[in-house]
Design an enzyme around this catalytic site. Structure first.
Site, short mmCIF file in Angstrom:
data_model
loop_
_atom_site.label_atom_id
_atom_site.label_comp_id
_atom_site.label_asym_id
_atom_site.label_seq_id
_atom_site.Cartn_x
_atom_site.Cartn_y
_atom_site.Cartn_z
N SER A 1 0.79 -1.23 0.00
CA SER A 1 0.00 0.00 0.00
C SER A 1 0.82 1.28 0.00
CB SER A 1 -0.96 0.01 1.19
OG SER A 1 -2.12 -0.72 0.88
N LYS B 1 0.14 3.76 -2.72
CA LYS B 1 -0.85 4.83 -2.66
C LYS B 1 -0.22 6.22 -2.59
CE LYS B 1 -4.21 1.64 -0.81
NZ LYS B 1 -4.40 0.72 0.31
N SER C 1 -6.08 3.44 4.48
CA SER C 1 -5.44 2.64 3.43
C SER C 1 -6.49 1.87 2.65
CB SER C 1 -4.41 1.66 4.02
OG SER C 1 -3.53 1.21 3.03
N LYS D 1 3.21 6.97 4.80
CA LYS D 1 2.32 5.86 4.45
C LYS D 1 2.95 4.51 4.77
CE LYS D 1 -1.45 4.17 2.73
NZ LYS D 1 -1.29 3.00 3.65
#
Length: 481
Positions: free
Chosen positions: A61, A64, A121, A223
């Site tokens: 993730s 992202k 997320s 992130k």
């Protein structure tokens, strides 16, 4: 001259024992940490520490960050605004957890979708952003890859906007640090977006998976990522005084391990006298990306005997997490756990909603009529143990879910105690097939740029969209190939 009475077999056995003992000693002396790490000064691009920063890895993730970069760039170029409404498609609604779980047809603003992407997320919201910005998913993924090439991320390739498992979706710690620097200096007006500690949906609060925020002094982004193949990934930033650092951790063995490793890296980087490179630090652009297959952590993080099923929400302690990170200097801690604390909230949970700014809708409208809205996980205390959700098991890797974890299934209906009640009419739920014929949008060509290059920061920078300046402290090199 006396002869040895030992037989050849005995001597061979003895030598084998010596060799095995030596191997064990060398293994114990070698650093146990093998996952890629990187610590970089955000303003200069100087590398403060790195291990295998050019090694291919699955981003999970952390993908992202590029999804958000492309969306923010579209806003800067006037293609849409933060209040632009975008609609959840059947393809978005079908994405695996972690996700918001909104039904197809639900409308959200780009601003709210980005907050759900970065804090929750949410894989479905990342898909929504991609379709809303690119017009279709193939067009958006093409724009992600064009942007990566423009920034000099020569070891990166994307196949989707959310990081769900794909063998072709790869990156490196070097490339992720380049992306983090680009976000910092190309979109300074959006810096708060990356340090939101929690979002609020009605009365429910969802805490950011980045456990450094409000626990490590100065942490201000960015992130996390997790799938079984990648292990636990993190791109994090922290600031003290005028110094901002970027730490990249790939392939940690638990959520706690990546948090503590990042905290230790930051603490080393903020020490004025510490430097493993002496007086001259290499630049980020000098790191070469490697070839070969990406690392695979599935056996280590999702196999064997663990106290809990591996998931993004996993804060299970890892006794090997700090191996190879101990400091010789007496002024520095021996583990990242010593650096983490419960700090006063940097900001209140940020409300998000469905609908548009001028027509906010009730969250109940975002779910199918025959389904009860799933309550988002409540914010956990920093030192809380993983909740029961992290112990669920199902069938597909995903950020916020175990190898195959889906949102907890509904409880099975109890059999009727008495015969003869009139059976209820069953309602079968259906979902449309993903649509890929949305109108295409032109990917804007961008000028080539030096790998990892960004400007030396000035007070309140106002970068132009097409600029990607060279690193300070060295002439701009050509993009890595």
């Amino acid at each position: 001259m006396a002869r040895s009475n030992s037989s050849p077999a005995a001597r061979a056995s003895f030598l084998g024992l010596v060799a095995a003992t030596l191997a064990l000693v060398l293994a114990a002396a070698a650093p146990a940490l093998a996952n890629p790490i990187l610590l970089v000064e955000a303003d200069t691009g100087k590398v403060l520490e790195q291990k295998e920063a050019g090694r291919p890895w699955h981003p999970a993730s952390v993908t992202k960050l590029m999804t958000v970069y492309v969306a923010l760039n579209a806003v800067k170029n006037g293609r849409l605004t933060m209040d632009t409404p975008i609609t959840v498609s059947p393809a978005a609604a079908a994405q695996q957890p972690s996700k918001m779980g909104f039904r197809a047809g639900t409308v959200v603003t780009l601003d709210n979708a980005l907050k759900m992407v970065l804090v929750k997320s949410a894989n479905d919201m990342a898909w929504v952003v991609g379709e809303g910005v690119g017009g279709s998913m193939p067009e958006f993924v093409a724009e992600m890859n064009a942007t990566a090439a423009h920034l000099g991320m020569s070891g990166t390739h994307f196949e989707n906007p959310n990081g769900l498992p794909d063998e072709q979706q790869i990156t490196t710690a070097r490339d992720l640090a380049i992306l983090a620097r680009a976000i910092i200096y190309h979109f300074p007006e959006q810096e708060a977006l990356f340090r939101i500690p929690a979002i609020k949906l009605g009365k429910a609060v969802i805490r950011n998976y980045n456990r450094l925020i409000d626990r490590y002094p100065g942490a201000d982004g960015m992130k996390t990522g997790f799938v079984c193949g990648s292990g636990y990934n993190l791109v994090a930033t922290a600031t003290r005084g005028n110094k901002r650092l970027i730490a990249v951790i790939l392939g940690a063995r638990s959520g706690t391990a990546r948090t503590e490793q990042a905290a230790l890296l930051f603490e080393k980087g903020f020490q004025a006298t510490w430097s493993p490179f002496g007086a001259v630090n290499p630049l980020l652009s000098s790191i070469s990306n490697q070839g070969g297959p990406p690392g695979n952590m599935k056996a280590e993080v999702c196999g064997g005997k663990r106290a809990v099923t591996a998931s993004e929400a996993d804060d299970e302690p890892d006794p090997t997490a700090s191996a190879g990170f101990a400091f010789a200097a007496p002024t520095l801690p021996k583990s990242g756990a010593e650096l983490l604390q419960t700090l006063p909230p940097s900001m209140a949970p940020v409300p998000v909603y469905v609908g548009t700014r001028n027509s906010v809708e009730d969250f109940a409208t975002a779910y199918a009529p025959d389904e009860k809205p799933k309550k988002p996980k409540q914010a956990a205390k920093p030192d809380a143990k993983p909740d029961a959700r992290s112990k669920a098991t199902a069938s597909a890797d995903g950020d916020g879910a175990a190898d195959g974890d889906k949102d907890p299934p509904k409880a099975a209906a109890k059999p009727a105690a008495k015969p003869a009640p009139k059976p209820a009419t069953a309602t079968a739920s259906t979902s449309d097939k993903p649509k890929t014929d949305a109108p295409k949008k032109q990917v804007q060509p961008q000028a080539p740029v030096a790998a990892g290059s960004v400007p030396t920061p000035k007070p309140k920078p106002k970068p132009k969209p097409a600029e990607t300046p060279a690193e300070s402290a060295a002439p701009a090199p050509k993009p890595a190939t």
